[in-house]
Design a protein around this motif. Structure first.
Motif, PDB file in Angstrom:
ATOM      1  N   THR A 252       0.834  -1.203   0.000  1.00 25.03           N
ATOM      2  CA  THR A 252       0.000   0.000   0.000  1.00 25.03           C
ATOM      3  C   THR A 252       0.869   1.252   0.000  1.00 25.03           C
ATOM      4  O   THR A 252       1.765   1.402   0.824  1.00 25.03           O
ATOM      5  CB  THR A 252      -0.923   0.016   1.235  1.00 25.03           C
ATOM      6  OG1 THR A 252      -1.719  -1.167   1.222  1.00 25.03           O
ATOM      7  CG2 THR A 252      -1.846   1.234   1.196  1.00 25.03           C
ATOM      8  N   ASN A 253       0.590   2.109  -0.945  1.00 23.60           N
ATOM      9  CA  ASN A 253       1.343   3.344  -1.078  1.00 23.60           C
ATOM     10  C   ASN A 253       0.481   4.467  -0.517  1.00 23.60           C
ATOM     11  O   ASN A 253      -0.557   4.813  -1.083  1.00 23.60           O
ATOM     12  CB  ASN A 253       1.677   3.594  -2.557  1.00 23.60           C
ATOM     13  CG  ASN A 253       2.798   4.589  -2.727  1.00 23.60           C
ATOM     14  OD1 ASN A 253       3.140   5.309  -1.786  1.00 23.60           O
ATOM     15  ND2 ASN A 253       3.366   4.645  -3.913  1.00 23.60           N
ATOM     16  N   TRP A 254       0.910   5.024   0.617  1.00 22.34           N
ATOM     17  CA  TRP A 254       0.079   5.984   1.334  1.00 22.34           C
ATOM     18  C   TRP A 254       0.345   7.419   0.888  1.00 22.34           C
ATOM     19  O   TRP A 254       1.478   7.815   0.675  1.00 22.34           O
ATOM     20  CB  TRP A 254       0.340   5.906   2.843  1.00 22.34           C
ATOM     21  CG  TRP A 254       0.018   4.586   3.460  1.00 22.34           C
ATOM     22  CD1 TRP A 254       0.906   3.616   3.815  1.00 22.34           C
ATOM     23  CD2 TRP A 254      -1.271   4.093   3.786  1.00 22.34           C
ATOM     24  NE1 TRP A 254       0.255   2.533   4.348  1.00 22.34           N
ATOM     25  CE2 TRP A 254      -1.107   2.804   4.346  1.00 22.34           C
ATOM     26  CE3 TRP A 254      -2.564   4.589   3.666  1.00 22.34           C
ATOM     27  CZ2 TRP A 254      -2.161   2.024   4.792  1.00 22.34           C
ATOM     28  CZ3 TRP A 254      -3.621   3.822   4.101  1.00 22.34           C
ATOM     29  CH2 TRP A 254      -3.426   2.553   4.656  1.00 22.34           C
ATOM     30  N   GLU A 257      -0.262   8.311   5.779  1.00 15.21           N
ATOM     31  CA  GLU A 257      -0.101   6.991   6.386  1.00 15.21           C
ATOM     32  C   GLU A 257      -1.327   6.598   7.212  1.00 15.21           C
ATOM     33  O   GLU A 257      -1.807   7.354   8.059  1.00 15.21           O
ATOM     34  CB  GLU A 257       1.143   6.983   7.273  1.00 15.21           C
ATOM     35  CG  GLU A 257       1.415   5.636   7.923  1.00 15.21           C
ATOM     36  CD  GLU A 257       2.483   5.736   9.002  1.00 15.21           C
ATOM     37  OE1 GLU A 257       3.001   4.688   9.408  1.00 15.21           O
ATOM     38  OE2 GLU A 257       2.767   6.868   9.440  1.00 15.21           O
ATOM     39  N   LYS A 258      -1.858   5.401   6.912  1.00  9.63           N
ATOM     40  CA  LYS A 258      -2.964   4.776   7.648  1.00  9.63           C
ATOM     41  C   LYS A 258      -4.293   5.520   7.523  1.00  9.63           C
ATOM     42  O   LYS A 258      -5.281   5.145   8.160  1.00  9.63           O
ATOM     43  CB  LYS A 258      -2.615   4.612   9.130  1.00  9.63           C
ATOM     44  CG  LYS A 258      -1.398   3.746   9.383  1.00  9.63           C
ATOM     45  CD  LYS A 258      -1.116   3.636  10.878  1.00  9.63           C
ATOM     46  CE  LYS A 258       0.115   2.785  11.137  1.00  9.63           C
ATOM     47  NZ  LYS A 258       0.435   2.696  12.571  1.00  9.63           N
ATOM     48  N   SER A 261      -4.857   6.242   0.965  1.00  7.21           N
ATOM     49  CA  SER A 261      -3.881   5.615   0.085  1.00  7.21           C
ATOM     50  C   SER A 261      -3.865   6.320  -1.269  1.00  7.21           C
ATOM     51  O   SER A 261      -4.803   7.025  -1.643  1.00  7.21           O
ATOM     52  CB  SER A 261      -4.205   4.130  -0.112  1.00  7.21           C
ATOM     53  OG  SER A 261      -5.532   3.956  -0.554  1.00  7.21           O
ATOM     54  N   ARG A 262      -2.784   6.122  -2.020  1.00 13.60           N
ATOM     55  CA  ARG A 262      -2.580   6.822  -3.279  1.00 13.60           C
ATOM     56  C   ARG A 262      -3.528   6.283  -4.355  1.00 13.60           C
ATOM     57  O   ARG A 262      -3.921   5.120  -4.340  1.00 13.60           O
ATOM     58  CB  ARG A 262      -1.137   6.671  -3.731  1.00 13.60           C
ATOM     59  CG  ARG A 262      -0.829   7.358  -5.050  1.00 13.60           C
ATOM     60  CD  ARG A 262       0.618   7.193  -5.449  1.00 13.60           C
ATOM     61  NE  ARG A 262       1.502   8.000  -4.620  1.00 13.60           N
ATOM     62  CZ  ARG A 262       2.812   8.131  -4.836  1.00 13.60           C
ATOM     63  NH1 ARG A 262       3.376   7.473  -5.830  1.00 13.60           N
ATOM     64  NH2 ARG A 262       3.548   8.881  -4.042  1.00 13.60           N
ATOM     65  N   THR A 299       3.655  11.553   5.612  1.00 13.79           N
ATOM     66  CA  THR A 299       3.169  11.829   4.256  1.00 13.79           C
ATOM     67  C   THR A 299       4.350  11.819   3.296  1.00 13.79           C
ATOM     68  O   THR A 299       5.504  11.925   3.706  1.00 13.79           O
ATOM     69  CB  THR A 299       2.477  13.207   4.169  1.00 13.79           C
ATOM     70  OG1 THR A 299       3.456  14.229   4.430  1.00 13.79           O
ATOM     71  CG2 THR A 299       1.329  13.321   5.149  1.00 13.79           C
ATOM     72  N   THR A 399      -4.762  11.377  -6.548  1.00 10.78           N
ATOM     73  CA  THR A 399      -5.557  11.020  -5.373  1.00 10.78           C
ATOM     74  C   THR A 399      -6.609  12.091  -5.145  1.00 10.78           C
ATOM     75  O   THR A 399      -6.310  13.286  -5.234  1.00 10.78           O
ATOM     76  CB  THR A 399      -4.661  10.893  -4.121  1.00 10.78           C
ATOM     77  OG1 THR A 399      -3.631   9.936  -4.383  1.00 10.78           O
ATOM     78  CG2 THR A 399      -5.475  10.457  -2.904  1.00 10.78           C
TER      79      THR A 399
END
Length: 583
Positions: A252-254, A257-258, A261-262, A299, A399
């Motif tokens: 997963t590419n954030w 974070e958490k 996602s991208r 980020t 995104t």
């Protein structure tokens, strides 16, 4: 000598005058002529061309309608036309008597609603000037005064305006006897035809009479024009379950974070005034600088495009000045569209994508969803069209984050599903890959925002957590405060706060002191939780009169009563009789 006309004699032997009966059509015709005459008279009075009687009539309309006095001719003319058109024919072509009440009520409600709106606009700045406006011939006159004062006294300006606007539209529907359900179809049939294109004729059977017999001829409408050839989308075969299991996907590419996602669509939702825009702007700044969101979630530094159709430029400027140092803004890849009337469609989507590619931006934020489209949010089909435009951004590697309004505020933990609070079609919750909600709370002198992650595809959701907003000399700071315990409800938090206040105090406290310390205007909940603490033996309660006799340390206030209950802690010295009372 002329003969005397005999009068009709009734059953009691009394003579009666001959009845003067008029047909309904004749009565309607007289009223039509009367209203036409009033329309012309009021029109002439506007130009001071109706003599002294016309001037009096014009002054009367000015007092009655205010600044809408110029609409008097239109209203009278509409009444005349409405009565003229208010007729119904039987199968044999004769007029059927119909009631004119619909026309009168439609005109009355239209006039009241229109003058009411005008009076609301005129008295908005100074509500106490409602009657003065009428005397000066301004606002909506005496007719507008009634609905404006009634609604403004019960509701605020915008709510009153919405109600009067609804009455205005409803009066038009009533006056013209419109069928709203059939209106969209008629409009589509009108606007769907191209220039010079005639309406298609349906299949009709016409009986043609010939000598001695009848034959039937069928008239067929011309065939529809062939549709333009469309290139079929490329068809790819399905993959097997084994192929799917063996397929390698990157981790997963954030973007955040958490949280987000991208290359996905994400949602930030909350009721009004709960911090959605603050959160969105903070996230935008953190991503553009590559800093941690809430000083907690990492980020990747990327360019940002914000489309804000809700707030004016000065509003955003003030918020950005509070959230960041102006010396940093020159180097940030953060661009903003403000109040440009942008609606998501084929043309604007292409322009936005082109801008993002040109400026090397990777994240777009829409604030808010309701103002960037013209679709019906309760229609799944129409909202799918909106999100199909958003998906064009994700297909290009961008995104999407959008803010959205809740229908209502949550009334407590677990009483309302946060996703169910979001208004509109279920599509709005189904499409986004990430969804967080905001709820603003007061914690003493501090403002906190509770973040609940109600949806996250591809990773485990976080539990609710708190964000604190600190106001410093340099601006606002939003930082992660910790987890939020949902099982501690409002009543339990109030009880714990009251117990802590009592434990820290060296004097007996009353309800007014508790209300001030906890920041509540009502004392009902405070009394209830204090009773719980007394019943459980955690605190002590005595009347003010008893404590004064015992020289206790209490707070003096003006207009106190001897039977007022005061509260104090139970200390370790209670067994020795020392409960805050001097020996």
């Amino acid at each position: 000598m002329a003969r005397r006309r005999k009068l009709r004699v009734n059953r009691r032997g009394e003579e009666e005058l001959p009845e003067f009966r008029l047909k309904p059509q004749t009565k309607r015709g007289i009223l039509v002529v009367l209203f036409f005459a009033l329309a012309v008279l009021s029109l002439l009075s506007l130009f001071d061309s109706a003599g002294s009687l016309g001037r009096i009539f014009g002054q009367f309309l000015g007092l009655l309608l205010g600044t809408a006095g110029f609409l008097g001719p239109i209203i009278f003319f509409a009444l005349a036309v409405g009565l003229l058109m208010n007729r119904q024919e039987s199968k044999d072509g004769r007029d059927v008597p119909v009631s004119n009440l619909r026309v009168y009520l439609g005109a009355l409600f239209f006039t009241l609603a229109l003058t009411g709106i005008l009076h609301l606009l005129a008295m908005r700045a100074v509500p106490d000037s409602a009657f003065e406006l009428v005397k000066r011939g301004e606002g909506g006159g005496y007719l507008g005064l009634l609905p404006a004062m009634l609604l403004f006294g019960l509701l605020d300006f915008w709510a009153s305006s919405v109600i009067l606007a609804a009455v205005l539209l409803g009066s038009i529907v009533l006056f013209f006897n419109l069928d709203l359900a059939a209106l969209p179809g008629r409009l589509r049939s009108v606007f769907s035809r191209g220039p010079g294109e005639t309406r298609s004729i349906p299949d009709v059977k016409i009986n043609k009479m010939e000598p001695l017999n009848f034959t039937t001829t069928k008239v067929v409408s011309p065939p529809p024009l062939p549709a333009a050839d469309e290139e079929p989308e490329e068809w790819t075969p399905p993959i097997s379950l084994d192929e799917l299991r063996e397929k390698k996907f990157p981790p997963t590419n954030w973007v955040v974070e958490k949280l987000f996602s991208r290359q996905t669509i994400n949602q930030i939702s909350a009721p009004s005034n709960q911090g959605k825009t603050w959160i969105a702007l903070h996230i935008a700044l953190c991503i553009s600088k590559g800093e941690k969101v809430f000083e907690q979630f990492t980020t990747e530094q990327q360019g940002i495009l914000i489309v804000n159709e809700e707030d004016p430029e000065y509003f955003l400027k003030d918020r950005f000045l509070l959230l960041t140092d102006k010396n940093e803004t020159a180097e940030l890849k953060l661009y903003i569209h403000v109040e440009k009337g942008i609606k998501l469609n084929e043309e604007t989507t292409e322009k936005l994508i082109s801008e993002m590619k040109e400026r090397d931006l990777k994240v777009i934020i829409f604030d808010s969803l309701s103002v960037i489209h013209t679709a019906d949010e309760n229609s799944a089909r129409e909202m799918n069209e909106v999100f199909s435009q958003m998906k064009k951004f994700t297909r290009e590697g961008f995104t999407v984050i959008f803010t959205n309004h809740h229908r209502k505020k949550s009334r407590g933990p677990y009483k309302d599903d946060p996703q169910e609070q979001t208004r509109g079609s279920t599509v709005i919750n189904a499409v986004p890959a990430g969804h967080i909600t905001c709820e603003e709370k007061r914690d003493g002198d501090n403002t906190i925002i509770i973040i609940r992650q109600v949806k996250l595809k591809g990773a485990k959701k976080l539990g609710p957590f708190q964000i604190q907003i600190d106001a410093t000399e340099s601006g606002f700071r939003l930082f992660y405060k910790g987890e939020h315990l949902e099982d501690v409800d409002a009543a339990a938090r109030l009880k714990n706060k009251l117990y802590a206040i009592i434990q820290e105090s060296d004097r007996w406290l009353g309800i007014p002191e508790f209300k001030e310390l906890v920041g509540m205007s009502s004392d009902k909940a405070i009394r209830m939780q204090l009773s719980v603490l007394v019943t459980s033996g955690q605190i002590r309660r005595e009347t003010r009169a008893n404590l004064k006799n015992q020289s206790a340390s209490i707070i003096d206030r003006p207009k106190t009563k001897g039977n007022e209950f005061l509260y104090f802690k139970i200390s370790n010295e209670e067994a020795d009789g020392e409960l805050g009372i001097s020996p």
